[in-house]
Scaffold this motif. Structure first.
Motif, short mmCIF file in Angstrom:
data_model
loop_
_atom_site.label_atom_id
_atom_site.label_comp_id
_atom_site.label_asym_id
_atom_site.label_seq_id
_atom_site.Cartn_x
_atom_site.Cartn_y
_atom_site.Cartn_z
N THR A 198 14.14 -23.74 46.93
CA THR A 198 14.23 -22.57 47.80
C THR A 198 13.01 -22.55 48.71
N GLU A 199 13.08 -21.71 49.71
CA GLU A 199 12.02 -21.75 50.73
C GLU A 199 10.66 -21.29 50.22
N THR A 200 10.64 -20.60 49.09
CA THR A 200 9.32 -20.18 48.58
C THR A 200 8.75 -21.17 47.57
N ASP A 201 9.53 -22.17 47.18
CA ASP A 201 9.07 -23.11 46.16
C ASP A 201 7.88 -23.99 46.57
N PRO A 202 7.77 -24.42 47.84
CA PRO A 202 6.70 -25.35 48.17
C PRO A 202 5.31 -24.85 47.76
N ALA A 203 5.12 -23.56 47.76
CA ALA A 203 3.79 -23.03 47.42
C ALA A 203 3.47 -23.23 45.93
N THR A 204 4.50 -23.27 45.10
CA THR A 204 4.23 -23.25 43.65
C THR A 204 4.87 -24.38 42.87
N TYR A 205 5.50 -25.33 43.54
CA TYR A 205 6.30 -26.37 42.86
C TYR A 205 5.44 -27.12 41.85
N ASP A 206 5.83 -27.05 40.59
CA ASP A 206 5.05 -27.68 39.51
C ASP A 206 5.60 -29.08 39.25
N ILE A 207 5.12 -30.03 40.02
CA ILE A 207 5.68 -31.38 39.96
C ILE A 207 5.50 -31.99 38.58
N LYS A 208 4.35 -31.73 37.97
CA LYS A 208 4.08 -32.33 36.66
C LYS A 208 5.14 -31.89 35.63
N TRP A 209 5.44 -30.59 35.66
CA TRP A 209 6.43 -30.09 34.71
C TRP A 209 7.80 -30.71 34.97
N TRP A 210 8.20 -30.75 36.22
CA TRP A 210 9.53 -31.30 36.55
C TRP A 210 9.61 -32.78 36.19
N ARG A 211 8.49 -33.47 36.37
CA ARG A 211 8.49 -34.88 36.02
C ARG A 211 8.76 -35.07 34.53
N SER A 212 8.20 -34.19 33.72
CA SER A 212 8.45 -34.30 32.28
C SER A 212 9.91 -33.92 31.96
N TYR A 213 10.45 -33.00 32.76
CA TYR A 213 11.85 -32.59 32.56
C TYR A 213 12.81 -33.75 32.92
N TRP A 214 12.45 -34.48 33.97
CA TRP A 214 13.26 -35.66 34.32
C TRP A 214 13.35 -36.60 33.12
N LYS A 215 12.18 -36.83 32.50
CA LYS A 215 12.13 -37.77 31.35
C LYS A 215 12.96 -37.22 30.19
N TYR A 219 11.22 -22.62 39.86
CA TYR A 219 10.52 -21.82 38.85
C TYR A 219 11.51 -20.80 38.29
N HIS A 220 11.57 -20.69 36.97
CA HIS A 220 12.54 -19.76 36.36
C HIS A 220 11.92 -18.94 35.25
N GLU A 221 12.18 -17.66 35.31
CA GLU A 221 11.74 -16.79 34.22
C GLU A 221 12.72 -16.83 33.05
N ASP A 222 13.99 -17.22 33.34
CA ASP A 222 14.95 -17.47 32.27
C ASP A 222 14.88 -18.96 31.93
N ARG A 223 14.05 -19.27 30.96
CA ARG A 223 13.76 -20.68 30.65
C ARG A 223 14.80 -21.31 29.74
N ARG A 224 15.79 -20.51 29.28
CA ARG A 224 16.83 -21.06 28.40
C ARG A 224 17.61 -22.17 29.09
N MET A 225 17.71 -22.06 30.44
CA MET A 225 18.53 -23.05 31.16
C MET A 225 17.96 -24.46 31.07
N TYR A 226 16.66 -24.56 30.74
CA TYR A 226 16.05 -25.89 30.63
C TYR A 226 16.43 -26.61 29.34
#
Ligand SMILES: [Zn+2]
Length: 782
Positions: free
Chosen positions: A74-91, A388-395
């Motif tokens: 989303t357009e507000t994500d660039p400011a806060t995108y947590d690449i490290k976390w997503w990289r671990s999620y990819w794995k 970024y999600h406050e409902d973390r169950r989806m992960y």
């Protein structure tokens, strides 16, 4: 068509039962035919069997990557995108590729293309570039995602002639954004320049595009580009309004389809030119054929061009259930080929009815959709909206499915479906027969037939009407579910199929309309049906359109012969004498002489030798109850006709639209009648039997030395209304599978429970048990 009851290898050369020589044979032959019961399974040369022996880079990425992930930025994500976390999620989710927002409406990298506006909070960050580089470092492939059909006001002001306008010249808008015209420089120059820039800067493996096909059918663009192009190609003006009887509108529809194919080809030329032969542009497509029609996306032509189909179909609709995803996989593969891949965007958020982008989809709802897709040959692709999600169950939803997929991947791709029942469809029928009532005219009959097959546990394959000649020999039975529009060539191919010994079930108004949806003077298949439209019905219609828009009436069908002489005999409710005279299509209906119907029927003229099994009872009042008695209890208007052709092959013609009624109302009588007719027409030539309770979707595939059987349990409290929360096990199930030569059929490995068991083989069948089925099981039969 081979009509043998014995199971035998029927290849073009000598086939030994020995596995090694079989492999060699399959590699060398241009095509092999494996006969199972009455149908032929054709294995093409390029059947991908080398894939697991050759893990090198020789196989292009789009045929190798089988698990995808997408964080839709989303357009507000660039400011806060947590690449490290997503990289671990990819794995953690075992994905091999990602889909990343790159450009189009907004850019997620510093673009130099004029008017290519940066995302709201990008602030100079090169988010796309960072993600692309890190994914490549991790060995992942990258699809650069575009969204290319609208733009902001400053863009519109700079190039008003690049935008779609209505008849008065007013631009079409979606919210604050202006919609671009498919015939303008926006698509010819602007988007290609973005594709080239992204390739030069980042070298993604390929491109997708969320809304590449521009303005849909519901809005007509009258911009100067469109007017000039249409005039040049067709010598006429853009039609003033949607009117299916107007030749200009019909040509406008075709012209629009062709333009989307030009865009498909152009974008592929550009991306391959700039990025090399494997840098493909894959757009994005829907699993809904009516949706594809409204967007002018010709599925058959797209699949003829595509290396991969990126499927945007994130959740089920209530009417069709999870099984919709299995059908979609098989339908698209039948156009695309089974050696190619169809990843599907699967929502981890609450998609569908209602939509909550930031809440987790109930986990069983999400996983069942994934499971059915995988059963139909689709590859999983998790999709989150926002980084970024406050409902973390989806992960937590995707990982178990992805892990299972990784572990069992070799059984889930590179396989060919086994089925001897083909259900025929075409997009032309959706357009020119369905017109503005596609659900009533096309989708409901389709749903009724496919649902009756699933309920009866008969695996089937969708067949495009233009492929009957090519694929017909695979099938013992072809079904035309109210396929109103048929071209002359399609009609010829059905006639040839029947002349070669094929069985046929046709319903409703199949073959009554030509390629434009104009009424023919009779069914084009009247000779096969043994039924003809009467001149009275035609004159009533003014020879134009006798399409019934499928309102529901208080009508019935009378079964012949009746068990009790209702009209002439005494009226009493005592048990009628048992009669063995009734046709097997009425098995289970011994206690009734009528069935509920709901549709309306016109008189037909019938040929000699045609058996009329059901007749129409016209509508009479429902209210008040005192008036609810049959005014005309008996007519000779046929509802079901059966006949046999020269080779003993069977033809069932069901002018009564039982399929549409079943698709709409799910009445068991309708489903059971359809099942009985299908069994009769198939001459009980089954490839699978599953005995036990529940609604279970069954898919069987052939691999080189084994069969793979998917059983998906659709039995739950949310079968016809999403979401499913609790899964309910069914069982025990007794399974029987017809086995082709070369497969012993004695050992069963279960890929979900992890158990192994042995099967009993008997007369070409492999038989085994499953004690309980919760969500799904996959049995590998060796
Ligand atoms: Zn235009």
């Amino acid at each position: 068509m081979k009509k043998s009851d014995s199971v035998s290898a029927n290849c073009t050369g000598k086939v030994s039962g020995d596995t090694e020589s079989r492999r060699t044979f399959l590699k060398k032959a241009s095509a092999a035919t494996i006969a199972i019961a009455g149908s032929d399974l054709i294995i093409p040369e390029d059947h991908g069997s080398d894939r697991y022996q050759d893990k090198s880079e020789n196989i292009p990425w789009y045929r190798r990557i089988t698990r995808w992930g997408q964080t839709n930025i989303t357009e507000t994500d660039p400011a806060t995108y947590d690449i490290k976390w997503w990289r671990s999620y990819w794995k953690r989710t075992h994905i091999q590729g990602i889909i990343v927002n790159a450009g189009g409406i907004v850019a997620y990298y510093p673009s130099r293309i004029p008017l290519h506006r940066q995302a709201e909070t990008l602030g100079g960050r090169d988010l796309f570039g960072e993600l692309c580089r890190i994914a490549h470092d991790d060995g992942l492939s990258v699809f650069a995602r575009m969204d290319s059909n609208r733009a902001h006001e400053e863009f519109y002001n700079a190039h008003p002639d690049w935008f779609a306008v209505d008849k008065s010249g007013k631009p079409y808008k979606a919210g604050d954004l202006f919609i671009t015209c498919i015939n303008s420089s926006y698509y010819n120059d602007h988007i290609p320049s973005i594709i080239k820039e992204i390739i030069e800067l980042y070298h993604p493996e390929g491109f997708t595009d969320n809304s590449w096909s521009g303005l849909g059918r519901d809005s007509i663009c009258y911009c100067v580009n469109c007017r000039n192009s249409f005039r040049k190609q067709h010598g006429m003006e853009i039609p003033p309004k949607a009117d299916w009887n107007d030749i200009a509108y019909r040509q406008w529809i075709r012209w629009n389809y062709n333009r989307r194919l030009e865009i498909w080809d152009l974008n592929n030329r550009i991306s391959k030119f700039a990025g090399g032969k494997d840098c493909i542009w894959a757009g994005m497509n829907s699993s809904s054929i009516s949706g594809q029609s409204r967007s002018f996306r010709d599925y058959k032509e797209i699949c003829a061009r595509a290396e991969i189909i990126m499927l945007d179909s994130q959740s089920r609709n209530d009417a069709e259930g999870f099984q919709q995803n299995g059908i979609s996989g098989k339908m698209i593969h039948s156009l695309l080929g089974w050696e190619k891949l169809i990843p599907e965007s699967m929502a981890m958020y609450q998609a569908g009815r209602p939509t909550f982008r930031l809440s987790s989809k109930p986990v069983n709802e999400a996983r069942m959709w994934m499971t059915e897709g995988i059963a139909g040959g689709i590859q999983p692709w998790w999709h989150h909206v926002g980084a970024y999600h406050e409902d973390r169950r989806m992960y937590k939803t995707a990982a178990p499915v992805m892990s299972w997929h990784k572990k069992n991947e070799e059984y889930l791709i590179n396989r060919y479906p086994i089925s001897n029942v083909g259900v025929v469809w075409s997009q032309q029928n959706m357009d020119f027969y369905g017109r503005d009532a596609t659900e009533q005219m096309v989708e409901l009959p389709w749903r009724g037939i496919t649902q009756a097959l699933i309920r009866t546990r008969i695996p089937f394959l969708p067949v495009h009407a233009d492929h009957i000649e090519r694929d017909g020999k695979k099938f013992s039975l072809l079904i035309l579910p109210n396929l109103g529009v048929m071209t002359d060539n399609q009609v010829t191919s059905v006639k040839k199929y029947v002349a070669n010994g094929g069985n046929l079930l046709a319903t409703g108004e199949s073959s009554l309309y030509d390629e434009w949806g104009d009424l023919r003077h009779d069914y084009a298949l009247s000779e096969l049906f043994g039924a003809h439209i009467t001149s009275k019905a035609l004159s009533l219609s003014g020879d134009k359109d006798i399409r019934r828009y499928a309102e529901t009436s208080h009508t019935y069908l009378r079964i012949h012969p009746e068990m009790r002489a209702r009209i002439d005999g005494p009226h009493n409710n005592s048990e009628p004498p048992a009669s063995g005279d009734r046709h097997p299509v009425f098995k289970g209906f011994e206690e009734t002489d009528i069935l509920p119907f709901g549709g309306t029927l016109n008189p037909l003229e019938t040929d000699q030798g045609i058996e009329i099994l059901m007749t129409f009872i016209p509508a009479f009042p429902i209210y008040p109850p005192e008036t609810s008695w049959m005014r005309i209890p008996k007519t000779d208007i046929p509802g079901l006709m059966l006949s046999e052709k020269g080779r003993g092959n069977r033809i069932a013609f069901l002018p009564a639209d039982i399929d549409r009624q079943f698709g709409r109302y799910n009445l068991p009588d309708h489903g059971n009648l359809l099942a009985n007719i299908i069994r009769w027409a198939l001459k009980d030539d089954f490839l699978l039997s599953v005995d036990g309770p529940g609604l279970i979707d069954c898919h069987i595939y052939y691999q080189e030395d084994r069969l793979v059987l998917h059983l998906v349990n659709l039995t739950n409290a949310g079968t016809w209304r999403q979401p499913v929360d609790e899964l309910i096990p069914v069982g025990p199930l007794s399974i029987g599978v017809r086995i082709p030569e070369g497969i012993r059929g004695k050992d069963i490995n279960f890929l979900v429970s992890g158990k192994k068991s042995s099967a009993v083989t008997d007369k070409g069948w492999s038989r085994f048990e499953i004690s309980a089925l919760l969500d799904h099981e996959v049995a590998v039969i060796l």
